[in-house]
Design a protein around this motif. Structure first.
Motif, PDB file in Angstrom:
ATOM      1  N   VAL A   1      12.122   0.915 -16.514  1.00 30.10           N
ATOM      2  CA  VAL A   1      10.995   1.829 -16.605  1.00 30.10           C
ATOM      3  C   VAL A   1      11.173   2.945 -15.585  1.00 30.10           C
ATOM      4  O   VAL A   1      10.910   4.110 -15.857  1.00 30.10           O
ATOM      5  CB  VAL A   1       9.681   1.084 -16.382  1.00 30.10           C
TER       6      VAL A   1
ATOM      7  N   PRO B   1      -0.146   7.071 -23.074  1.00 29.29           N
ATOM      8  CA  PRO B   1      -1.105   5.994 -23.267  1.00 29.29           C
ATOM      9  C   PRO B   1      -1.882   6.145 -24.583  1.00 29.29           C
ATOM     10  O   PRO B   1      -2.312   5.149 -25.154  1.00 29.29           O
ATOM     11  CB  PRO B   1      -2.029   6.106 -22.055  1.00 29.29           C
TER      12      PRO B   1
ATOM     13  N   ALA C   1      13.171  -1.181 -22.917  1.00 26.94           N
ATOM     14  CA  ALA C   1      12.362  -2.212 -22.282  1.00 26.94           C
ATOM     15  C   ALA C   1      12.676  -2.408 -20.812  1.00 26.94           C
ATOM     16  O   ALA C   1      11.783  -2.543 -19.987  1.00 26.94           O
ATOM     17  CB  ALA C   1      12.572  -3.518 -23.040  1.00 26.94           C
TER      18      ALA C   1
ATOM     19  N   TYR D   1      11.654  10.023 -15.437  1.00 29.07           N
ATOM     20  CA  TYR D   1      11.480   8.639 -15.831  1.00 29.07           C
ATOM     21  C   TYR D   1      10.806   8.606 -17.191  1.00 29.07           C
ATOM     22  O   TYR D   1      10.094   9.531 -17.580  1.00 29.07           O
ATOM     23  CB  TYR D   1      10.702   7.853 -14.788  1.00 29.07           C
TER      24      TYR D   1
ATOM     25  N   LYS E   1       8.963  11.990 -18.093  1.00 26.71           N
ATOM     26  CA  LYS E   1       8.148  12.644 -17.063  1.00 26.71           C
ATOM     27  C   LYS E   1       8.993  12.837 -15.807  1.00 26.71           C
ATOM     28  O   LYS E   1      10.059  12.234 -15.653  1.00 26.71           O
ATOM     29  CB  LYS E   1       6.930  11.785 -16.740  1.00 26.71           C
TER      30      LYS E   1
ATOM     31  N   GLY F   1       1.910   1.637  -3.431  1.00 23.83           N
ATOM     32  CA  GLY F   1       0.773   2.031  -4.257  1.00 23.83           C
ATOM     33  C   GLY F   1       0.375   3.469  -4.047  1.00 23.83           C
ATOM     34  O   GLY F   1      -0.052   4.156  -4.982  1.00 23.83           O
TER      35      GLY F   1
ATOM     36  N   TYR G   1       0.829  -1.208   0.000  1.00 27.11           N
ATOM     37  CA  TYR G   1       0.000   0.000   0.000  1.00 27.11           C
ATOM     38  C   TYR G   1       0.860   1.254   0.000  1.00 27.11           C
ATOM     39  O   TYR G   1       0.507   2.254  -0.613  1.00 27.11           O
ATOM     40  CB  TYR G   1      -0.954   0.010   1.182  1.00 27.11           C
TER      41      TYR G   1
ATOM     42  N   PHE H   1       5.243   6.186 -21.332  1.00 26.47           N
ATOM     43  CA  PHE H   1       4.662   6.152 -22.667  1.00 26.47           C
ATOM     44  C   PHE H   1       3.323   6.845 -22.620  1.00 26.47           C
ATOM     45  O   PHE H   1       2.535   6.644 -21.701  1.00 26.47           O
ATOM     46  CB  PHE H   1       4.511   4.713 -23.142  1.00 26.47           C
TER      47      PHE H   1
ATOM     48  N   GLY I   1       1.365   5.911 -27.453  1.00 27.73           N
ATOM     49  CA  GLY I   1       2.368   4.869 -27.287  1.00 27.73           C
ATOM     50  C   GLY I   1       3.768   5.385 -27.494  1.00 27.73           C
ATOM     51  O   GLY I   1       4.727   4.627 -27.450  1.00 27.73           O
TER      52      GLY I   1
END
Lengths: 821, 587
Positions: free
Chosen positions: B582, B211, B579, B206, B219, B191, B188, B209, B214
């Motif tokens: 992230v 959304p 890849a 970081y 950011k 999160g 949590y 993508f 794509g």
């Protein structure tokens, strides 16, 4: 002068190890050696007194812990010299008396005199202290040494109980006093009594205005709690009679002449500081005079000689406390006369009781009698002291009472109740005092001599008579020629405490109001005695609801009982027992968070709009859910592990249907594999367990309340987890990680199955590591499983615990031995 | 450099591996060599920690951190590592074998697995070091578990008694429960903050993508949980406003960490586990997990007050801490009051001590005071003293005459690895062995907080801030907590003094030889008992010694926040491999 004062206080303290040694060497004769110590102190204090022609106050300061601002600060003034004299002079008399009293029937003489001298040193330190903190330290030292003295005969239960009660009561109240002292010191900025008297107190009151009156009053009340408990005032009066378990010299010294006077001394000491507070008069007058009356009545109703004297001491101390409370703020007068008078007759009577106890073997008023024929000298001494207690003319008690009544009649207080209440109570208490004085003399020395007493009787040593004789002599001398004592009182008067400086005591004032009152009291007392008679008093007793000591003992016994109860309630035999505690705490803290932050939680979760109830109500899915629910219920209701496991497996397999219905066949396959493997593994493990473990360790059904609690805990836990899942699943996340992988699966990893690309491409190294760990764990498990092969005999014996696990089936008694300590 | 920062942990882990391998050899010298290796590893690790501490205090940097910023060595971390290793030396010493065959000593029986046993102890100590230096929820959790899991095994293998196995299972089950709750809380936390880093740079970039399209975009977001929380401090506010999820997460985490502390509500294993374990393991348990729990709680509280200079966690957390502290203190003390077994009594007293530590932290949180404040200093000052006191008490128990027999399965048998445990066992032993009696008296008086011992100063430092006025208005909660600590200390004195009374004032039990020669139980035990007694008395009587430790604790407390001037090195710009990474902390 500094050296003399320090020597007077420290000498008794330094003599302690010497006395222990002397006791070991000379036994009961150590008392003669010990006599040197109080004599020296007395001489030194006498020298201090003689050096003070015009009695000016002198302060001696020696740095002690400079970093904390604590110094050994002593004051030499009338009050401290008076009490110093009382303490050391009584010390001499009591040591003399004790050296005969503690004969070879007693043990540990050295220890006794060591305690006694320790006590004397603490007393002297206390009365000469100028710093409130220093005073408190000595104050507590008197408490501790008195604990040791009361419990001197420590192989007797009532000695230990009495000592414990005295220590707890006075020590506990002492903590209140410490709080009061610290509060006063922090508020006014000084702990020095002289500085407080000379303006620190009034100044701080003036600076901070009326709002600080409250704080000062609290400080005062806290200090008074300590002082009143020390002086055995209501509601703390119960400890004094129980402290009578001490050897009689201790009672004579501590519980009549000195230690119990400390409360009174403390009140006199802070009189110049605190008498201006509004709470002073009501508090002291109400508690003091109430105690006076109660004490007198209890004294009349007691049958133990020492009990009578103890309660009469309580009564007299109540009077002294009330006396200071009644005095107007300018000062009191002749208080030292009242204290001295009480010291003389009460000390004397205690010693007499000790001799009677020694000679007759009993202290029970109902059993004694007729001793005047055997002990004529003692009878005369007792008559004088008892007359003084009753306040008959020609004794010091009479002078004391006359002047006290005179003060009452002369100075009317502005509040009416402060006049009538004390006066009435004093008259009633004096009446009762006459009564029990008569009873004491009559029941002990006159009437027929009971045969048991006669048989037991043996003549006491003449040495023991010296001390009471001296005290009785004082009662008589100062009673007949009271003016002998007035120069001393004049010299010892203290600035801020005492009013009159030109004291001339007289025995005859003419036919005044107080004389008539005295006569009335005596006459009524004699009449009441004739009316009541000894027999009726012998049948009376103190009502049990006023026996606070019993309540105290019940309280003391309750503490370990409660601890044991809590221990047995919270013992941790089985993890089952403490699961509710853990879950309960989580529920409470989470629940309270939800209550406090409910709105914010909901706002944050932001329930998604596209959540459709209709999906849930789909008939096929509902049917699967129903089956899952039934299987779950079976898990909870079935009794054997194996069947429970099978039911649990059913739940897992049914979930695969759910996955299929959501069009996730790969997940369903995985679920089937995992379920099958887990089930088989657990069943294999169980087959190696002993039978008892397989069927469950305890067959007995838990109690109904227990089952209900289990159900409640389970339901709440289920609901909480459901709510968590629900809220998390439906809440919005700013950037769901899934979107990225779905979008990038084809362009970055050249694969259309996102799950596969995550496992082998995006998180490829993670997967590799996981596989490695799994492999190592499998190898380890294999090694463990292959390590042990059972012998043929063991295999025949059926399932049993694996080696090293130490599965031993203990009997219930054994279990309790280990778990219920 | 990661390796240089974690060198102390690495030394311990490598030594543990060596010890595991050594366990395979069956030579006579094995067990003795194992102790030697363990001690050398501890000392070497300690030297590393000291050199790192030197770098922190002398160099311009206030913290040492690796590139990924997963580990940070602040003054706080250094202090914790020092005391963990320092007390660790004592804890390893009392595990040293004295029997001829090297299978243990009078209260410890690890059979032929001395190397394994000591290796596990070292791993557990490495866990504390990891907790102290971790700066990430993941490494924090790893550290906590690394410290805990070996202790489950130590309990089970410490002596071949069914109670030890029972204790181990109970301990393990509850540990699993607590780990589950802890992980739930951490999940949590992640999160609700979006990162697992505790303290990071202000902002990290970081790659994400869009959304919709794509396409790769860059950011920014706060670099760590502390920075995230700092953004939640509104204007004209000193306290961050935590979201409901963050509160929930922290509540779960704190409750889970009470298991390590043996505090309410996860205290209940203490009695059984401490009693069931071999005595040296009991000593280990009463210090190592407790330290882990306290360090984790302090770290998280610090981070969740925004890692600002003024430590001021939200009010609800204060309340939770106060409630846990008060219940723990009373529960521990009341439960200890009627115990007959000294080990069980010490177990519940350790619960009470956890309560005092929690109360110190609660006081610190309540008063919203600056870093390096007296309450946090007091807590940090308290822990090592507590460790030494309790180790001393248990070591003396180990040295007292062995029970002649005990009842197992209804039969009288000679006890395996069982030394004196109950008050009955130790009755009168003080007069038989005056030195041991004195050492026990020192330990008990210190635990009770009697002046002239270290325990007094520990309690004094803890209570004094509650009665120090910081602002004009008096906070009744602070004052009340101070009074409750006082009351509990008074209750505590009762049962500690009972031990002293039993040793000195009661008649000797019949089974003890009247004129015994104390069996030679090794130099190690002597060093521990003498050393620990001296430490306690020295700290209690010599004010310079006490001040020295206090200053260390103070520096640690004020060095908790390593953000000021912290060198967070520029990470190498890696290849444009989209890849894999992230979330990389790239400035």
């Amino acid at each position: 002068m500094t050296a003399v004062l320090l020597a007077a206080i420290l000498l008794p303290m330094l003599s302690v190890p010497l006395l222990v040694w002397a006791g070991a060497r000379w036994g009961s004769r150590a008392g003669r050696v010990a006599l040197v110590v109080p004599l020296t102190s007395l001489a030194l204090i006498g020298w201090l007194l003689s050096g003070a022609e015009a009695m000016t106050e002198r302060v001696v300061t020696i740095p002690w812990i400079p970093s904390l601002g604590i110094e050994l600060s002593f004051i030499v003034d009338g009050l401290s010299l008076f009490f110093g004299l009382v303490v050391s002079a009584m010390g001499v008399l009591v040591t003399l008396y004790a050296s005969s009293y503690l004969d070879d029937h007693y043990r540990d003489h050295g220890r006794f005199y060591a305690y006694l001298m320790l006590f004397m040193a603490s007393m002297l330190g206390c009365v000469f202290s100028e710093n409130l903190l220093l005073l408190f330290v000595f104050w507590e030292m008197t408490g501790i040494s008195s604990f040791l003295l009361i419990g001197f005969l420590h192989d007797k239960q009532d000695s230990r109980d009495g000592a414990r009660m005295a220590l707890f009561t006075t020590g506990g109240a002492g903590l209140a006093m410490l709080a009061g002292v610290v509060l006063l010191g922090e508020v006014t900025g000084t702990y020095s009594l002289v500085a407080l008297r000379d303006g620190a107190m009034t100044q701080s009151m003036a600076e901070h205005g009326a709002s600080w009156d409250g704080i000062l009053t609290v400080a005062f009340v806290l200090m008074m709690i300590g002082a009143l408990a020390k002086s055995a005032q209501f509601p703390f009066h119960y400890w004094l009679p129980n402290a009578m378990a001490a050897p009689t010299p201790v009672s004579a010294y501590l519980h009549s002449a000195t230690m119990v006077k400390l409360g009174v001394f403390f009140i006199a000491r802070i009189f110049p500081i605190a008498a201006m507070l509004e709470a002073w008069t009501p508090l002291l007058v109400s508690i003091g005079f109430l105690t006076m009356l109660l004490g007198a009545i209890f004294a009349l109703l007691s049958h133990d000689l020492k009990g009578v004297l103890a309660y009469s001491t309580v009564s007299q101390l109540g009077f002294l406390v009330g006396f200071y409370g009644m005095s107007n703020t300018d000062g009191a007068s002749l208080d030292l006369l009242h204290v001295a008078s009480h010291v003389f007759y009460k000390g004397c009577l205690f010693m007499v009781v000790g001799i009677v106890d020694h000679a007759a073997g009993s202290r029970d008023l109902r059993k004694l009698g007729g001793l005047s024929r055997r002990l004529p000298a003692l009878t005369i001494i007792t008559l004088i002291a008892a007359a003084s207690m009753a306040g008959l003319p020609g004794t010091m008690g009479f002078i004391s009472k006359e002047y006290m009544l005179k003060a009452k009649f002369d100075h009317w207080h502005s509040d009416a109740w402060l006049n009538w209440l004390p006066l009435t109570l004093v008259i009633i208490a004096s009446l009762v005092k006459v009564l029990f004085s008569i009873r004491l003399v009559r029941s002990t020395f006159f009437g027929p001599l009971p045969s048991e007493i006669d048989e037991h009787f043996h003549k006491p040593s003449g040495w023991m008579l010296i001390s009471p004789a001296i005290l009785a002599g004082c009662c008589l001398t100062f009673g007949l020629w009271p003016d002998l004592i007035s120069p001393a009182l004049r010299t010892l008067s203290v600035e801020g405490l005492h009013l009159e400086t030109s004291i001339h005591l007289k025995i005859w004032h003419g036919w005044t109001r107080e004389f008539w009152t005295s006569l009335g009291i005596m006459g009524l007392g004699a009449f009441a005695w004739l009316l009541l008679g000894a027999g009726r008093l012998n049948r009376a007793g103190i009502p049990s609801w006023l026996r606070f000591d019993q309540a105290f003992n019940a309280f003391m016994n309750a503490i370990p009982a409660i601890a044991k109860k809590i221990t047995s309630l919270t013992r941790a035999d089985r993890p089952m027992d403490y699961l509710p505690i853990i879950l309960g705490t989580i529920f409470v803290s989470v629940g309270s968070l939800i209550v406090v932050h409910g709105a914010r939680l909901l706002e944050l979760t932001g329930l998604r709009g596209d959540w459709r109830v209709s999906e849930l109500l789909d008939p096929l899915r509902s049917f699967v859910l129903l089956l899952v629910a039934i299987a779950v219920l079976m898990v909870t209701t079935l009794r054997r592990w194996t069947t429970q496991l099978v039911a649990l497996g059913t739940v897992g397999f049914l979930l695969t249907f759910y996955f299929v219905l959501f069009r996730a066949p790969d997940l369903a396959m995985t679920q089937i594999l995992v379920e099958a493997a887990t089930l088989i593994l657990v069943l294999m493990l169980l087959s190696r367990f002993p039978r008892a473990a397989e069927t469950g360790e305890r067959e007995s059904r838990p109690a109904a309340t227990r089952r209900i609690m289990n159900i409640v805990v389970a339901v709440i836990a289920g609901l909480t987890v459901t709510a968590f899942t629900f809220v998390v699943a439906t809440s919005k996340h700013a950037e769901p990680a899934g979107d990225f992988y779905l979008k990038q699966s084809v362009p970055a990893a050249k694969g259309t199955n996102a799950v596969n690309t995550i496992l082998v491409d995006f998180r490829g190294f993670d997967t590799l590591m996981e596989v490695t760990v799994l492999l190592i764990a499998t190898l380890g498990a294999l090694g463990l499983l292959m390590r042990y092969r059972r012998t043929e005999a063991e295999a025949k014996a059926g399932p049993m615990g694996p080696p090293g696990m130490g599965v031993i089936h203990e009997t219930d008694a054994e279990r309790e031995r280990w778990t219920d300590r | 450099m990661l390796a240089s920062i974690l060198l102390p942990e690495i030394i311990l882990t490598v030594a543990a591996c060596v010890l595991f391998l050594l366990g395979l050899s069956r030579g006579r010298a094995g067990p003795r060599a194992a102790v030697g290796i363990a001690l050398v590893a501890l000392i070497a690790s300690l030297v590393c920690v000291f050199s790192q501490a030197g770098q922190i205090s002398e160099g311009s940097a206030t913290v040492l951190a690796d590139e990924g910023n997963q580990f940070r060595i602040s003054a706080f971390a250094s202090y914790i590592r020092m005391i963990a290793l320092g007390v660790g030396v004592l804890l390893i010493l009392i595990q040293s074998p004295t029997k001829r065959d090297g299978s243990g000593n009078d209260s410890l029986d690890y059979g032929r697995d001395a190397g394994e046993f000591l290796g596990l102890s070292l791993l557990s100590l490495a866990g504390i070091l990891l907790v102290a230096s971790s700066n990430d929820l993941v490494t924090l959790f790893l550290g906590i578990e690394l410290a805990s899991i070996p202790t489950y095994i130590l309990v089970a293998t410490g002596r071949p008694l069914s109670q030890a196995q029972e204790a181990s299972l109970k301990y393990f089950f509850l540990g699993a429960v607590s780990a589950a709750i802890l992980l739930l809380g951490f999940a949590y936390l992640y999160g609700s903050t979006g990162t697992t880093r505790l303290i990071g740079p202000e902002l990290v970039e970081y790659r994400a993508f869009d959304p919709a399209t794509g396409a790769a975009i860059v950011k920014e977001r706060p670099g760590g949980i502390a920075q995230m929380i700092a953004t939640q401090i509104g204007e004209n506010q000193t306290t961050p406003t935590l979201t409901g999820w963050q509160m929930l997460a922290l509540a779960l985490v704190f409750i889970a960490l009470t298991f390590k502390l043996a505090a309410f509500p996860l205290h209940s294993y203490a009695g059984d586990v401490y009693e069931g374990s071999a005595t040296p393991v009991t000593a280990f348990l009463s210090f190592v997990p407790k330290l882990v729990g306290i360090v984790a709680i302090i770290k998280l509280l610090h981070v969740f007050s925004g890692a600002t200079v003024n430590f001021n966690p939200p009010e609800q957390l204060d309340r939770l801490l106060v409630a846990l502290a008060v219940v723990t203190m009373f529960l521990g003390n009341v439960l200890a009051l009627r115990q007959v077994s000294v080990k069980r009594m010490l177990a519940y007293s350790s619960v009470a001590h956890s309560g005092y530590l929690l109360a110190g932290i609660a006081l610190f949180a309540l008063r919203g005071s600056p870093m390096g404040d007296s309450s946090l200093t007091a807590v940090l000052f308290y822990i090592p003293i507590y460790g030494v006191m309790t180790t001393l008490a248990l070591s003396v128990l180990m040295l007292l005459p062995t029970r002649q027999s005990m009842r197992v399965l209804g039969k009288n048998v000679a006890p395996p690895a069982t030394t004196a445990e109950t008050l009955e066992d130790i009755a009168g032993t003080g007069r038989l062995h005056p030195m041991l009696g004195l050492a026990m008296a020192v330990a008990c008086l210190s635990l009770a907080g009697i002046p002239l011992t270290a325990g007094f100063w520990a309690k004094y430092e803890l209570i004094a801030p509650a009665f120090t006025k910081t602002s004009a208005n008096i906070d009744t909660t602070v004052l009340g907590l101070g009074v409750i600590i006082l009351i509990n200390s008074a209750i505590g004195a009762a049962y500690y003094l009972r031990v002293v009374a039993a040793m000195w004032a009661q008649p000797t039990a019949e089974h003890l030889p009247k004129n015994p020669n104390l069996p030679v139980r090794g130099l190690a035990m002597g060093i521990v008992v003498l050393g620990a007694s001296l430490i306690i008395l020295l700290l209690g009587t010599v004010s310079q010694a006490k001040e020295l430790l206090k200053i260390e604790a103070q520096q640690a407390a004020s060095g908790l926040d390593g953000r000021v001037g912290s060198p967070i090195p520029e990470a190498d710009q890696e290849d444009e491999d989209v890849a894999g990474l992230v979330e990389s902390n790239v400035r």
